[in-house]
Design an enzyme around this catalytic site. Structure first.
Site, PDB file in Angstrom:
ATOM      1  N   PRO A   1       0.613  -1.195  -0.346  1.00 31.39           N
ATOM      2  CG  PRO A   1       0.244  -0.787   1.816  1.00 31.39           C
ATOM      3  CD  PRO A   1       1.082  -1.723   1.319  1.00 31.39           C
ATOM      4  CB  THR A   2       3.830   2.111   1.373  1.00 31.00           C
ATOM      5  OG1 THR A   2       4.800   1.432   0.383  1.00 31.00           O
ATOM      6  CG2 THR A   2       3.880   1.229   1.912  1.00 31.00           C
ATOM      7  CB  CYS A   3       4.018   6.747  -1.107  1.00 30.43           C
ATOM      8  SG  CYS A   3       4.154   7.539  -3.405  1.00 30.43           S
ATOM      9  CG  ASP A   4       9.058   2.820  -1.489  1.00 33.65           C
ATOM     10  OD1 ASP A   4      10.120   2.016  -2.241  1.00 33.65           O
ATOM     11  OD2 ASP A   4      10.601   3.261  -0.383  1.00 33.65           O
TER      12      ASP A   4
ATOM     13  CG  ASN B   1       3.813   5.919   3.433  1.00 38.43           C
ATOM     14  OD1 ASN B   1       3.502   5.877   2.025  1.00 38.43           O
ATOM     15  ND2 ASN B   1       3.733   7.222   3.005  1.00 38.43           N
TER      16      ASN B   1
END
Length: 388
Positions: A330-333, A371
């Site tokens: 789910p993270t922005c990575d 995050n």
């Protein structure tokens, strides 16, 4: 009762499908089945020809420790002052083996004060610290040695372990300093080849011969595999049998007492992780509400678990044709991706649930909350099996 994001979850569920059907969780849920942990502990206690200790680092949840104590596990491999204190509080009479072979002086002092009597070491400099700071009376020091890895997913020898020649020197010095001399090794994580243990045990005899010293105990480490692949059940009994036979053959009447320290092999299969599909991007990549910064942290290192169930929001299996999918967390990575592709139903949809079985080791402890994601509920179930 168990709480999740302000909601009260019932104490014990039937299985993960019931949690999905009745709770519709939007955050990941780690489901614990104590009965599975008890059964696995019984396999070790009945089959391993020596003392079984649990590597606390794999999953230090208090419910895990208490369940293992109830099943008869009486020893624990501890790797830090925090783990020493945890076991000292929950199981004050249990053996604590401090087998992290590199320690700060403050950590050694803490363990001495706590009454730790079993230590490992893999270097001359660390042994000098122990000789200086640890009273030898009733204390065991086990040089840890390493060999080229075979049959394991990754090799602990890149960080820990002395060569056999150095281990022999350390073993001799341990005895000379008045400590109880023993040996220890680790064949590598998720080791499916019983021959790895055989090679190590035969080398342990060579080390004793070089040192001119008998090893009081031989700790054969962890590495015992969990059930990660469909249709491939770990043959723990074959490993136990070969360890016992090899020890008796190699050492004869002078055989050291055996010890093992499974972590993953004990706790992994007692847990399943429920994740939810956030999105299926244009019919291709699947985005989950958990990933490598949360409960799936170790998958890029040791590979995907393919014991996975995909369930609709009503808790029924999502069947049909399957295809390989890229799985993102789910993270922005962009690093937040599971390795390779996972085979999932072609019809998988937003709102479905993906249940990873055998997820109990190195999962709860590696949840970073990076995050702003990673809130993980806990639940207890009678069974982890989901009916087809």
């Amino acid at each position: 009762m168990q709480e999740r994001a302000g909601k009260i979850m019932q104490t014990v569920w039937q299985d993960p499908a019931e949690i999905i059907r009745k709770s519709q969780p939007d955050d990941p849920v780690m489901v614990f089945a104590p009965s599975v942990l008890e059964q696995t502990a019984k396999r070790f206690l009945d089959g391993f020809p020596g003392l079984v200790t649990y590597a606390v680092k794999a999953n230090p949840d208090e419910a895990v420790i208490q369940t293992l104590l109830g099943a008869g596990i009486g020893g624990f491999d501890v790797a830090s002052p925090a783990e020493i204190d945890l076991i000292g509080r929950l199981a004050p009479g249990a053996a604590r083996h401090y087998h992290n072979p590199v320690r700060a002086r403050s950590e050694i002092a803490h363990a001495v004060k706590a009454g730790v009597k079993a230590w490992s070491v893999d270097s001359e400099s660390e042994l000098a610290k122990l000789i200086e700071m640890v009273p030898p009376e009733g204390c065991e020091i086990s040089p840890r040695f390493k060999l080229p890895v075979t049959g394991a997913i990754y090799d602990f020898g890149s960080k820990f372990g002395a060569t056999p020649d150095l281990a022999a020197e350390l073993l001799s010095r341990v005895a000379e300093a008045g400590f109880t001399p023993s040996l220890t090794f680790h064949p590598g994580t998720q080791c499916t080849d019983p021959g790895a243990w055989e090679h190590y045990i035969r080398t342990a005899r060579d080390i004793c011969d070089m040192a001119g010293t008998r090893a009081h105990r031989l700790n054969v480490g962890g590495g015992f595999p969990s059930h990660r692949v469909h249709g491939v059940l770990p043959d723990l009994e074959a490993i136990f049998d070969l360890i016992g036979r090899t020890n008796a053959e190699v050492f004869g009447d002078d055989a050291p007492a055996l010890v093992c320290e499974p972590g993953r092999g004990l706790c992994a299969d007692a847990f399943s992780l429920i994740t939810r599909v956030k999105a299926v991007r244009d019919g291709t990549a699947v985005f989950l509400n958990d990933g490598v910064y949360g409960g799936l942290a170790e998958l890029p290192v040791i590979g995907n678990i393919d014991r996975v169930d995909v369930l609709r929001p009503d808790g029924t299996p999502r069947g049909g044709d399957e295809m390989g999918r890229v799985i993102f967390g789910p993270t922005c990575d962009s690093v937040d991706r599971l390795p390779g592709d996972m085979v999932l139903p072609d019809a998988i949809a937003e709102g479905d649930y993906v249940v990873f079985h055998g997820a109990g080791a190195y999962s709860v402890v590696t949840n970073t909350r990076f995050n702003g994601f990673g809130e993980m509920a806990r639940a207890t179930a009678m069974s982890l099996e989901i009916a087809a």
